[in-house]
Design a protein around this motif. Structure first.
Motif, short mmCIF file in Angstrom:
data_model
loop_
_atom_site.label_atom_id
_atom_site.label_comp_id
_atom_site.label_asym_id
_atom_site.label_seq_id
_atom_site.Cartn_x
_atom_site.Cartn_y
_atom_site.Cartn_z
N UNK A 157 1.04 -1.04 0.29
CA UNK A 157 -0.09 -0.12 -0.03
C UNK A 157 1.01 1.24 0.05
N UNK A 158 1.84 1.21 0.56
CA UNK A 158 2.83 2.22 0.91
C UNK A 158 3.10 2.80 -1.06
N UNK A 159 4.42 1.82 -1.68
CA UNK A 159 4.47 2.15 -2.83
C UNK A 159 3.71 2.25 -3.86
N UNK A 160 1.95 1.94 -3.46
CA UNK A 160 2.03 2.99 -4.24
C UNK A 160 1.08 4.01 -3.91
N UNK A 161 1.07 4.67 -2.77
CA UNK A 161 0.52 5.58 -2.84
C UNK A 161 2.01 6.42 -2.67
N UNK A 162 2.84 5.80 -2.54
CA UNK A 162 4.21 6.80 -3.14
C UNK A 162 4.26 6.86 -5.25
N UNK A 163 3.64 5.99 -5.67
CA UNK A 163 3.48 6.45 -6.69
C UNK A 163 2.13 7.05 -7.51
N UNK A 164 1.24 7.44 -6.68
CA UNK A 164 -0.02 7.55 -6.95
C UNK A 164 0.66 9.57 -7.13
N UNK A 165 1.93 9.90 -5.72
CA UNK A 165 2.26 10.55 -5.83
C UNK A 165 1.42 12.10 -5.17
N UNK A 166 0.99 13.06 -6.52
CA UNK A 166 -0.11 14.04 -6.61
C UNK A 166 -1.24 13.89 -6.34
N UNK A 167 -1.68 12.58 -7.56
CA UNK A 167 -2.79 11.80 -8.12
C UNK A 167 -3.79 11.97 -6.18
N UNK A 168 -4.84 12.14 -6.35
CA UNK A 168 -6.02 12.16 -5.32
C UNK A 168 -6.29 10.41 -4.75
N UNK A 169 -5.99 10.11 -3.60
CA UNK A 169 -6.31 9.05 -3.55
C UNK A 169 -7.35 8.59 -2.40
N UNK A 170 -8.38 7.45 -2.76
CA UNK A 170 -8.90 7.46 -1.68
C UNK A 170 -8.44 5.35 -1.18
N UNK A 171 -8.84 5.46 0.45
CA UNK A 171 -8.20 3.53 0.65
C UNK A 171 -9.37 3.38 1.23
N UNK A 172 -9.62 1.81 0.71
CA UNK A 172 -10.68 1.14 1.89
C UNK A 172 -10.41 -0.13 2.11
N UNK A 173 -11.54 -0.22 3.85
CA UNK A 173 -10.73 -1.87 3.72
C UNK A 173 -12.13 -1.84 5.07
N UNK A 174 -11.42 -3.34 5.19
CA UNK A 174 -12.61 -3.87 6.41
C UNK A 174 -11.83 -3.81 7.12
N UNK A 175 -12.79 -3.58 8.84
CA UNK A 175 -12.11 -3.70 9.82
C UNK A 175 -11.90 -5.47 10.02
N UNK A 176 -12.92 -6.26 10.39
CA UNK A 176 -12.31 -7.48 10.69
C UNK A 176 -12.29 -7.66 9.32
N UNK A 177 -12.26 -9.16 9.11
CA UNK A 177 -12.39 -9.69 7.07
C UNK A 177 -12.90 -10.73 7.42
N UNK A 178 -13.93 -10.69 6.03
CA UNK A 178 -15.72 -11.65 7.17
C UNK A 178 -15.30 -13.32 6.52
#
Ligand SMILES: Cc1ncc(COP(=O)(O)O)c(C=O)c1O
Length: 388
Positions: A157-178
């Motif tokens: 995820x950190x790498x994807x965030x770094x790659x996105x640079x100044x593109x606006x990013x939203x992250x989504x995940x689950x608190x407990x995976x079903x």
């Protein structure tokens, strides 16, 4: 589509062992269910706190049906937002410490509304690969730009965030995976994000179960509701009801209200159900013993299963998957368990990447039932599998 094509497709699904079919079940109190005249131990339901059979909740639902009726009679912006909906919204805000919520007819719809509204066309959505189908389906509609990162892999995820640079990013995940039961370290995840990078969290399996008064996985991790742009959760699991909701700041929720087709064009939740959910949340907050009992059952299961030689994952929640070497093992195991009086459904690809028995523990189970489960799992294990 022509009927003959449908029939051909159905026949193929049966041949491939992928045909899906409901089973007629009758959930019973005490962690049990009725099937075909037999009473079985139920280890597949999501009734984590045992509230589904709580007599006062059943009574609250019956009284509410009598007092406010079953029908919302319309969508929320027409006739479907009534006193029961307002009261449930107020109770949710008070419990979770948020300014506003929106109620949806299912958690599935709530997730779809959340992603559709809160990821703009020029933004990039980063999503955990194991997120629920309700989120994955939004990606398939082709309107969002997205990348999926490997499950719980914050390095990726950190790498994807770094790659996105100044593109606006939203992250989504689950608190407990079903399907895996693992808890997301939402505090660590937030530390990777800048204040302009919002986190959207599906806590369907954390609400009621984790955190103080069951507020959820995020609260257990020391995160405040204000650090999440939007929280999704539902009533269909620990809260023993049906429907879902989104929670956040007044402006975020108002934005979703204006945008969401799932909200605007769908009949509102039954008012009786909303009133019953007010009572369910009261029980959930007050009756800590339910979470304590569930935790004792989880500890009992994990220690007994390890002693019995079953291979567990690291999950510390009520969702305890037993990963199986293949689909056939999972199915044979599940069938043998059914003969031994235990209902434990095999979950297979494409729902999960690896076939498994997804054991769901509950405060409704007794220690003797957990011990029975462990010995039945060992006895019913398919003969040619020395491991799961
Ligand atoms: C993680 C997760 N999100 C969303 C949903 C959908 O919720 P609902 O069953 O209320 O539609 C589920 C339920 O299956 C789920 O497990």
């Amino acid at each position: 589509m022509h009927l003959s094509q449908m029939q051909q497709w159905l026949a193929q699904r049966r041949d491939q062992g992928l045909y899906r079919q409901e089973q007629l079940l009758q959930p019973l109190p005490g962690g049990l269910l009725g099937f075909n005249g037999q009473t079985l131990l139920n280890f597949s339901g999501n009734d984590y706190l045992g509230l589904a059979s709580a007599p006062t909740l059943r009574q609250a639902f019956a009284d509410a049906a009598h007092n406010v009726g079953s029908a919302a009679t319309g969508s929320p912006l027409v006739t479907g937002f009534q006193r029961a909906h307002a009261e449930l919204s107020r109770v949710l805000c008070d419990w979770l410490g948020v300014e506003a919520v929106l109620l949806f007819s299912s958690g599935f719809a709530a997730n779809q509304a959340m992603l559709s509204a809160l990821v703009a066309p020029d933004e990039l959505l980063l999503l955990d690969k194991y997120c629920h189908a309700s989120m994955q389906d939004v990606l398939m509609q082709g309107q969002l730009r997205f990348k999926r990162y490997p499950h719980q892999d914050f390095q990726a995820l950190r790498q994807l965030l770094a790659k996105a640079q100044d593109k606006a990013v939203v992250v989504a995940t689950e608190g407990v995976f079903s399907m895996d039961g693992d808890i997301t370290d939402s505090r660590a995840l937030l530390s990777l994000l800048s204040p302009e990078q919002p986190l959207l969290l599906d806590d369907a399996h954390g609400i009621g179960v984790l955190g103080e008064e069951g507020r959820g996985s995020w609260q257990q991790q020391g995160v405040t509701a204000q650090q999440l742009q939007c929280l999704m959760a539902n009533f269909g699991k620990a809260l023993a009801g049906q429907g879902g909701f989104l929670a956040g700041s007044r402006d975020v929720i108002d934005y979703i209200r204006q945008q969401s087709r799932h909200y605007i064009y769908s009949t509102a939740l039954s008012p009786a159900l909303c009133q019953a959910m007010v009572h369910s949340i009261e029980l959930c907050r007050r009756e800590q013993w339910r979470r304590d009992k569930m935790a004792e059952n989880i500890a009992l299961f994990r220690s007994g299963a390890v002693t019995a030689g079953l291979q567990l994952t690291d999950s510390v929640t009520a969702i305890q998957p037993l990963l199986c070497r293949d689909n056939a093992t999972a199915i044979l195991w599940s069938q043998a368990l059914k003969k031994a009086g235990i209902w434990l459904t095999a979950i297979r690809p494409p729902t999960v990447p690896q076939a498994r028995l997804r054991i769901c523990l509950s405060a409704a189970h007794s220690p003797a039932q957990i011990t029975n489960l462990i010995s039945a799992l060992v006895k019913a294990r398919p003969v040619d599998s020395d491991s799961n």
